[in-house]
Design a protein around this motif. Sequence first.
Motif, PDB file in Angstrom:
ATOM      1  N   GLU A 148     -27.299   2.731  48.510  1.00 46.32           N
ATOM      2  CA  GLU A 148     -26.623   2.864  47.218  1.00 46.32           C
ATOM      3  C   GLU A 148     -26.751   4.285  46.665  1.00 46.32           C
ATOM      4  O   GLU A 148     -25.836   4.785  46.026  1.00 46.32           O
ATOM      5  CB  GLU A 148     -27.176   1.849  46.211  1.00 46.32           C
ATOM      6  N   ARG A 149     -27.864   4.932  46.914  1.00 44.98           N
ATOM      7  CA  ARG A 149     -28.024   6.321  46.479  1.00 44.98           C
ATOM      8  C   ARG A 149     -27.023   7.212  47.206  1.00 44.98           C
ATOM      9  O   ARG A 149     -26.407   8.087  46.607  1.00 44.98           O
ATOM     10  CB  ARG A 149     -29.449   6.793  46.733  1.00 44.98           C
ATOM     11  N   VAL A 176     -35.598  -3.455  50.424  1.00 43.55           N
ATOM     12  CA  VAL A 176     -35.358  -2.828  49.115  1.00 43.55           C
ATOM     13  C   VAL A 176     -35.110  -1.333  49.273  1.00 43.55           C
ATOM     14  O   VAL A 176     -34.184  -0.776  48.657  1.00 43.55           O
ATOM     15  CB  VAL A 176     -36.531  -3.117  48.151  1.00 43.55           C
ATOM     16  N   LEU A 177     -35.907  -0.663  50.101  1.00 43.86           N
ATOM     17  CA  LEU A 177     -35.690   0.771  50.332  1.00 43.86           C
ATOM     18  C   LEU A 177     -34.343   1.028  50.999  1.00 43.86           C
ATOM     19  O   LEU A 177     -33.666   2.009  50.684  1.00 43.86           O
ATOM     20  CB  LEU A 177     -36.816   1.359  51.172  1.00 43.86           C
ATOM     21  N   THR A 213     -30.752  -1.729  43.391  1.00 39.09           N
ATOM     22  CA  THR A 213     -32.112  -1.937  43.871  1.00 39.09           C
ATOM     23  C   THR A 213     -32.786  -3.059  43.083  1.00 39.09           C
ATOM     24  O   THR A 213     -33.498  -3.891  43.648  1.00 39.09           O
ATOM     25  CB  THR A 213     -32.927  -0.635  43.765  1.00 39.09           C
ATOM     26  N   LYS A 214     -32.537  -3.101  41.793  1.00 39.25           N
ATOM     27  CA  LYS A 214     -33.079  -4.177  40.951  1.00 39.25           C
ATOM     28  C   LYS A 214     -32.544  -5.534  41.413  1.00 39.25           C
ATOM     29  O   LYS A 214     -33.294  -6.502  41.518  1.00 39.25           O
ATOM     30  CB  LYS A 214     -32.716  -3.929  39.487  1.00 39.25           C
ATOM     31  N   TYR A 248     -31.717   0.724  48.343  1.00 39.93           N
ATOM     32  CA  TYR A 248     -31.757   1.901  47.479  1.00 39.93           C
ATOM     33  C   TYR A 248     -31.142   3.119  48.178  1.00 39.93           C
ATOM     34  O   TYR A 248     -30.318   3.837  47.594  1.00 39.93           O
ATOM     35  CB  TYR A 248     -33.194   2.214  47.055  1.00 39.93           C
ATOM     36  N   ALA A 298     -28.056   9.027  42.681  1.00 41.96           N
ATOM     37  CA  ALA A 298     -29.398   8.568  42.326  1.00 41.96           C
ATOM     38  C   ALA A 298     -29.413   7.685  41.082  1.00 41.96           C
ATOM     39  O   ALA A 298     -30.124   6.687  41.032  1.00 41.96           O
ATOM     40  CB  ALA A 298     -30.317   9.770  42.119  1.00 41.96           C
ATOM     41  N   THR A 333     -24.191  -2.123  52.371  1.00 42.65           N
ATOM     42  CA  THR A 333     -25.506  -1.863  51.782  1.00 42.65           C
ATOM     43  C   THR A 333     -26.491  -2.954  52.175  1.00 42.65           C
ATOM     44  O   THR A 333     -27.637  -2.676  52.521  1.00 42.65           O
ATOM     45  CB  THR A 333     -25.393  -1.776  50.247  1.00 42.65           C
ATOM     46  N   GLY A 342     -29.812  -2.505  54.341  1.00 43.51           N
ATOM     47  CA  GLY A 342     -31.081  -3.033  53.841  1.00 43.51           C
ATOM     48  C   GLY A 342     -31.731  -3.975  54.839  1.00 43.51           C
ATOM     49  O   GLY A 342     -32.943  -3.935  55.053  1.00 43.51           O
ATOM     50  N   ALA A 385     -27.982   4.038  41.700  1.00 41.66           N
ATOM     51  CA  ALA A 385     -28.624   3.239  42.749  1.00 41.66           C
ATOM     52  C   ALA A 385     -29.646   2.261  42.172  1.00 41.66           C
ATOM     53  O   ALA A 385     -29.964   1.256  42.804  1.00 41.66           O
ATOM     54  CB  ALA A 385     -29.291   4.145  43.771  1.00 41.66           C
ATOM     55  N   GLY A 386     -30.150   2.523  40.999  1.00 34.65           N
ATOM     56  CA  GLY A 386     -31.179   1.679  40.384  1.00 34.65           C
ATOM     57  C   GLY A 386     -30.764   0.227  40.177  1.00 34.65           C
ATOM     58  O   GLY A 386     -31.515  -0.684  40.553  1.00 34.65           O
TER      59      GLY A 386
END
Length: 159
Positions: free
Chosen positions: A113-114, A106-107, A126-127, A110, A119, A81, A85, A122-123
């Motif tokens: 991980e998504r 960051v995208l 991303t955080k 995300y 979905a 990941t 990234g 994945a949050g």
Amino acid sequence: MSATEFVVAVLLVVGLAGIVVPIIPGLLLILGGLLLWAIDVNTTTGWLVFAVALAFLAAGTIVKYVVPGRRLKEAGVPRSTMVFGGILGIVGFFVIPVIGLFVGFVLGVYAAERRRLGATAAGPATKHALKAVGLSILIELTASLLAVATWIVGVMVTG
């Protein structure tokens, strides 16, 4: 204040701004300004100041990648990941001026991980990626401020 010191001061201020808002290569401007000053002064003290400042900048560059990466790993974000990234960050650097590197990273985290977790899950990754980007900027800024402070002391000593 000599003309060289004024030019160097401007380069350092613009370089610091470039670290916070990565429009320009802040670290390179700072390093170039310090080298210009060391060449102009051409004393043992001047070169010692340059060497110490260079050590701060080099250490900051290494730490800005190691510490956030380690924190992402501890948070359970897999290496694949982070690599995705990073790749999207590099693409973003060329696609979106100013903030593309960070947005792309960051995208990319995300998206990876998504794909891996879905979905909803994945949050959190991303955080953690956003926190890592902020920490990276803070580390580089701290190292650069230490380098600039070293130069200020050098100017006072040689002046």
